[in-house]
Design a protein around this motif. Structure first.
Motif, PDB file in Angstrom:
ATOM      1  N   ARG A 188      72.761 -76.952  35.769  1.00  0.00           N
ATOM      2  CA  ARG A 188      73.002 -78.065  36.354  1.00  0.00           C
ATOM      3  C   ARG A 188      72.884 -79.198  35.561  1.00  0.00           C
ATOM      4  NH1 ARG A 188      72.994 -78.411  42.095  1.00  0.00           N
ATOM      5  NH2 ARG A 188      73.788 -80.607  41.620  1.00  0.00           N
ATOM      6  N   ARG A 189      71.965 -79.221  34.500  1.00  0.00           N
ATOM      7  CA  ARG A 189      71.736 -80.480  33.543  1.00  0.00           C
ATOM      8  C   ARG A 189      72.834 -80.307  32.358  1.00  0.00           C
ATOM      9  NH1 ARG A 189      66.010 -82.350  34.389  1.00  0.00           N
ATOM     10  NH2 ARG A 189      65.315 -81.065  36.429  1.00  0.00           N
ATOM     11  N   TYR A 211      80.300 -77.838  34.663  1.00  0.00           N
ATOM     12  CA  TYR A 211      81.046 -78.674  35.602  1.00  0.00           C
ATOM     13  C   TYR A 211      82.633 -78.558  35.241  1.00  0.00           C
ATOM     14  CZ  TYR A 211      76.674 -80.252  37.327  1.00  0.00           C
ATOM     15  OH  TYR A 211      75.383 -80.152  37.653  1.00  0.00           O
ATOM     16  N   ALA A 227      76.459 -83.916  38.938  1.00  0.00           N
ATOM     17  CA  ALA A 227      75.350 -84.231  38.056  1.00  0.00           C
ATOM     18  C   ALA A 227      75.876 -85.502  37.651  1.00  0.00           C
ATOM     19  CB  ALA A 227      75.111 -83.308  37.164  1.00  0.00           C
ATOM     20  N   CYS A 286      71.316 -86.027  31.441  1.00  0.00           N
ATOM     21  CA  CYS A 286      71.320 -86.136  32.670  1.00  0.00           C
ATOM     22  C   CYS A 286      70.634 -86.934  33.611  1.00  0.00           C
ATOM     23  CB  CYS A 286      71.242 -84.539  33.289  1.00  0.00           C
ATOM     24  SG  CYS A 286      71.539 -84.293  34.952  1.00  0.00           S
ATOM     25  N   LEU A 304      71.121 -85.439  40.247  1.00  0.00           N
ATOM     26  CA  LEU A 304      71.590 -84.559  40.481  1.00  0.00           C
ATOM     27  C   LEU A 304      72.096 -84.698  41.944  1.00  0.00           C
ATOM     28  CD1 LEU A 304      69.672 -81.280  39.100  1.00  0.00           C
ATOM     29  CD2 LEU A 304      71.827 -82.193  38.276  1.00  0.00           C
ATOM     30  N   CYS A 305      73.229 -84.077  42.399  1.00  0.00           N
ATOM     31  CA  CYS A 305      73.412 -84.361  43.946  1.00  0.00           C
ATOM     32  C   CYS A 305      74.121 -83.195  44.423  1.00  0.00           C
ATOM     33  CB  CYS A 305      74.471 -85.377  44.239  1.00  0.00           C
ATOM     34  SG  CYS A 305      75.029 -85.736  45.933  1.00  0.00           S
TER      35      CYS A 305
END
Length: 145
Positions: free
Chosen positions: A7-8, A13, A103, A110, A113-114
């Motif tokens: 995610r970081r 993405y 992110a 980073c 996060l959402c």
């Protein structure tokens, strides 16, 4: 939100949007405030739902969504006037809802996060199954491993 190292990573993405920060986004310490982060994530989510990869195809009826849940993890300070790039991906697809994973990155780091859960709805009857064409577009936006 589960702490997931991917995610970081901006490469996880499949889509992203770069947004400018505003002077009014700063808190008394000169950092981006929590409302600014929420605005950046909201703006990215709305842009992708209206005109980005999740948008309807030509001749297809526009889907309607309601936000059921939003969670934001603040990881580092953000600063004005540096722009923020928000990565956008789909983390989960259910029968009538899906989770958008985002992110925020600033200067390669980073900073937040959402996760947002969106429920697909029919304007007359409420929650409704995700149409096959929309599901296909959402699948193409899955968070990368």
């Amino acid at each position: 939100m589960k702490d997931d190292a991917r995610r970081r990573d901006p490469a996880a993405y499949p889509a992203s949007q770069t947004l400018e920060t505003r002077f009014g986004d700063m808190d008394v310490n000169g950092h981006l405030n929590n409302v600014a982060f929420a605005r950046l994530f909201e703006e990215t989510r709305v842009r992708f739902n209206r005109a980005g990869p999740a948008a309807p195809a030509v001749g297809e009826r526009r889907s309607s969504f309601v936000v059921a849940h939003v969670a934001i993890d603040y990881l580092a300070e953000g600063n004005y006037p540096a722009p923020v790039t928000v990565g956008y991906a789909i983390a989960r697809i259910g029968s009538s809802s899906f989770t958008v994973a985002m992110a925020a990155f600033q200067e390669g780091q980073c900073i937040a996060l959402c996760d947002s859960v969106l429920v697909h709805r029919d304007p007359e009857s409420g929650p409704a199954p995700i149409p096959p064409a929309l599901r296909e577009r959402l699948e193409a936006l899955r968070l990368k491993s």
